[in-house]
Design an enzyme around this catalytic site. Structure first.
Site, PDB file in Angstrom:
ATOM      1  N   ASN A   1       0.878  -1.172   0.000  1.00 20.65           N
ATOM      2  CA  ASN A   1       0.000   0.000   0.000  1.00 20.65           C
ATOM      3  C   ASN A   1       0.917   1.223   0.000  1.00 20.65           C
ATOM      4  O   ASN A   1       1.453   1.612   1.037  1.00 20.65           O
ATOM      5  CB  ASN A   1      -0.892  -0.036   1.245  1.00 20.65           C
ATOM      6  CG  ASN A   1      -1.871   1.125   1.288  1.00 20.65           C
ATOM      7  OD1 ASN A   1      -1.779   2.067   0.493  1.00 20.65           O
ATOM      8  ND2 ASN A   1      -2.810   1.069   2.211  1.00 20.65           N
TER       9      ASN A   1
ATOM     10  N   ARG B   1      -2.791  -1.995  -3.307  1.00 15.74           N
ATOM     11  CA  ARG B   1      -3.987  -1.220  -3.037  1.00 15.74           C
ATOM     12  C   ARG B   1      -3.947   0.008  -3.945  1.00 15.74           C
ATOM     13  O   ARG B   1      -2.986   0.778  -3.927  1.00 15.74           O
ATOM     14  CB  ARG B   1      -4.009  -0.778  -1.580  1.00 15.74           C
ATOM     15  CG  ARG B   1      -5.320  -0.131  -1.264  1.00 15.74           C
ATOM     16  CD  ARG B   1      -5.177   0.998  -0.331  1.00 15.74           C
ATOM     17  NE  ARG B   1      -6.479   1.632  -0.207  1.00 15.74           N
ATOM     18  CZ  ARG B   1      -6.710   2.685   0.520  1.00 15.74           C
ATOM     19  NH1 ARG B   1      -5.746   3.220   1.210  1.00 15.74           N
ATOM     20  NH2 ARG B   1      -7.894   3.218   0.557  1.00 15.74           N
TER      21      ARG B   1
ATOM     22  N   HIS C   1     -13.444   2.672  -0.442  1.00 15.40           N
ATOM     23  CA  HIS C   1     -13.425   1.609   0.578  1.00 15.40           C
ATOM     24  C   HIS C   1     -13.996   0.307   0.035  1.00 15.40           C
ATOM     25  O   HIS C   1     -14.462  -0.542   0.802  1.00 15.40           O
ATOM     26  CB  HIS C   1     -14.296   1.973   1.818  1.00 15.40           C
ATOM     27  CG  HIS C   1     -13.754   3.073   2.673  1.00 15.40           C
ATOM     28  ND1 HIS C   1     -14.562   3.994   3.284  1.00 15.40           N
ATOM     29  CD2 HIS C   1     -12.484   3.390   3.030  1.00 15.40           C
ATOM     30  CE1 HIS C   1     -13.823   4.833   3.991  1.00 15.40           C
ATOM     31  NE2 HIS C   1     -12.551   4.487   3.845  1.00 15.40           N
TER      32      HIS C   1
ATOM     33  N   ARG D   1     -13.349  15.059   7.375  1.00 18.75           N
ATOM     34  CA  ARG D   1     -14.129  15.474   6.197  1.00 18.75           C
ATOM     35  C   ARG D   1     -15.563  15.808   6.584  1.00 18.75           C
ATOM     36  O   ARG D   1     -16.153  15.130   7.426  1.00 18.75           O
ATOM     37  CB  ARG D   1     -14.149  14.346   5.151  1.00 18.75           C
ATOM     38  CG  ARG D   1     -12.797  14.002   4.580  1.00 18.75           C
ATOM     39  CD  ARG D   1     -12.960  13.072   3.378  1.00 18.75           C
ATOM     40  NE  ARG D   1     -11.694  12.512   2.965  1.00 18.75           N
ATOM     41  CZ  ARG D   1     -11.371  11.218   3.085  1.00 18.75           C
ATOM     42  NH1 ARG D   1     -12.236  10.354   3.591  1.00 18.75           N
ATOM     43  NH2 ARG D   1     -10.197  10.800   2.684  1.00 18.75           N
TER      44      ARG D   1
ATOM     45  N   GLU E   1      -8.142  -5.204   5.119  1.00 25.92           N
ATOM     46  CA  GLU E   1      -7.959  -4.857   3.707  1.00 25.92           C
ATOM     47  C   GLU E   1      -6.736  -5.544   3.112  1.00 25.92           C
ATOM     48  O   GLU E   1      -6.752  -5.923   1.944  1.00 25.92           O
ATOM     49  CB  GLU E   1      -7.903  -3.334   3.549  1.00 25.92           C
ATOM     50  CG  GLU E   1      -9.289  -2.729   3.745  1.00 25.92           C
ATOM     51  CD  GLU E   1      -9.327  -1.209   3.699  1.00 25.92           C
ATOM     52  OE1 GLU E   1      -9.083  -0.598   4.753  1.00 25.92           O
ATOM     53  OE2 GLU E   1      -9.596  -0.656   2.631  1.00 25.92           O
TER      54      GLU E   1
END
Ligand code: ADP
Length: 401
Positions: free
Chosen positions: A7, A92, A181, A242, A387
């Site tokens: 990643n 990823r 996601h 956010r 993940e």
């Protein structure tokens, strides 16, 4: 089959090496952080419990991957005899636009797609590509597989992915909702169905990924039907930093009255809003905000209440969108660990079919589990996301392993 998962971000490269043939065992994991800035360092641990941490001379992703590869075969800390034991590298990748609808083997064409999405994912895609190119050099001849955050959502129909703006902006400029996601939503919905013992094709599932970034997805028959993030990860529920959904006119108004530039507003909504902006204690971490609220900080209590309410609204909307429900899944940092947040989200929803079992909800565990009451019409589950493992599994599937 030994698979390396990479990643690559703006200043870090995270990695995990799995032995998929040995019960998906994690052989080694770690990260190199502060790449390109002072104090570059590496954290590493292996399955034997050996750990190392310290400075490394790494200036770019290629050097990072080189150092990682050396550590994996290191006489002291290494876990494999030779790099040739690594059969694939899974990456990823954040944005694949409309052209990628599943994990794919990386070719020149796939790299071009990744580049075409730079403008939509300027903070991630260039680094993801750098990670791939580094692996092409360091692990010569080893196949690279791209696992895209957007791919799982490619099944969304036009009624959920289009915005109510002139159609040409979609056909000519690809402005639409993509969702993110996806790897996590795919992984936890599959895991929930497996745990429940029913085929995912027959199930309606809502997955709530509540981490630093947060998104909710309506999964119909194993496919994403709708999701809360849009063209970028800014849309949807309130997140760590956010804003989530807001009237777009707020942007023009703030620009006008505060004299802010486009970049200022981008920064304000992505980095200074959400829990950080609402709670006002200088932290975006829900643990800090919960602690302050418990000590009587009313602004923090209000921020948590708003956070929970926004998630509840999405759950209600997706219950309607799916025309019913089988399983609601909570996952990621806050979804997995905060029983108070889960209870707050589901407050007042008993009558709608979401009955929590308080004792089960309060249990702390890293295992997949059911937290709804036995007579709850809809099952409520906590499913730890993973993940890295999901990327390793998808990589194995792409290569027919
Ligand atoms: P990321 O989204 O960065 O991948 P995680 O999924 O691990 O990270 O989520 C991290 C966030 O989860 C933290 O910032 C925090 O807000 C939240 N979190 C983690 N543990 C708890 C907890 N016990 N209670 C409340 N929130 C938690």
């Amino acid at each position: 089959m030994i698979i390396l998962v990479i990643n690559a971000g703006s200043s870090s490269v995270k990695f995990t090496l799995f032995d998929m043939s040995d019960d998906k065992k994690v052989l080694a994991t770690g990260l190199i952080e502060r790449i390109g800035i002072d104090g570059t360092s590496m954290k590493y641990s292996n399955w034997k419990g050996e750990k190392s941490q310290g400075p490394v001379a790494v200036k770019n992703p290629k050097e990072a991957v080189q150092v990682i590869s050396e550590r994996l075969v290191d006489p002291k800390y290494g876990v494999i005899g030779a790099l040739s034991e690594i059969k694939a590298v899974g990456h990823r990748i954040v944005h694949g636009g409309e052209k990628v609808n599943k994990p794919v083997r990386v070719t020149e064409e796939v790299k071009q797609i990744l580049k075409d999405c730079f403008s939509m994912s300027p903070l991630h895609n260039p680094h993801n590509l750098a990670g791939i190119e580094a692996c092409e050099t360091v692990f010569k001849g080893v196949p690279n597989v791209g696992v895209f955050d957007t791919a799982f959502h490619s099944s969304m129909p036009p009624r959920t992915f289009l915005y109510g703006i002139p159609y040409e902006l979609y056909t000519q400029d690809q402005i639409r909702r993509y969702g993110f996601h996806g790897t996590s939503h795919a992984y936890v919905s599959r895991a929930a169905a497996r745990f429940d013992g029913r085929p995912i094709e027959s199930l309606k599932i809502i997955t709530a990924h509540l981490g630093n970034g947060a998104s909710i997805t309506a999964v119909k028959g194993g496919q994403s039907y709708d999701t809360s993030m849009g063209l970028t990860p800014l849309e949807g529920v309130v997140m760590g930093t956010r804003s989530g959904d807001l009237d777009p006119a707020v942007i023009f108004h703030i620009m006008k009255i505060k004299g802010l530039s486009y970049q200022d507003v981008d920064n304000l909504l992505n980095k200074k809003s959400g829990v950080l902006g609402l709670a006002g204690i200088g932290s975006s971490d829900l643990r800090d905000v919960e602690e302050a609220a418990n000590k009587g900080n009313a602004q923090c209590a209000q921020a948590l209440d708003l956070y929970a309410y926004r998630v509840r609204k999405y759950i209600g909307a997706y219950l309607a969108a799916l025309g019913g429900l089988d399983i609601l899944v909570f996952t990621a940092g806050a979804g997995e660990n905060s029983s108070t947040l889960r209870a707050a989200i589901l407050e007042g929803m008993d009558g709608l079919g979401f009955k929590l079992d308080k004792a089960k909800n309060d249990v702390r565990s890293s295992e997949i589990r059911v937290i709804s009451a036995a007579d709850s019409p809809y099952k409520i589950m906590v499913v730890p996301t993973n993940e890295e493992l999901a990327i390793a599994e998808f990589t194995g599937e792409v290569l027919g392993g």
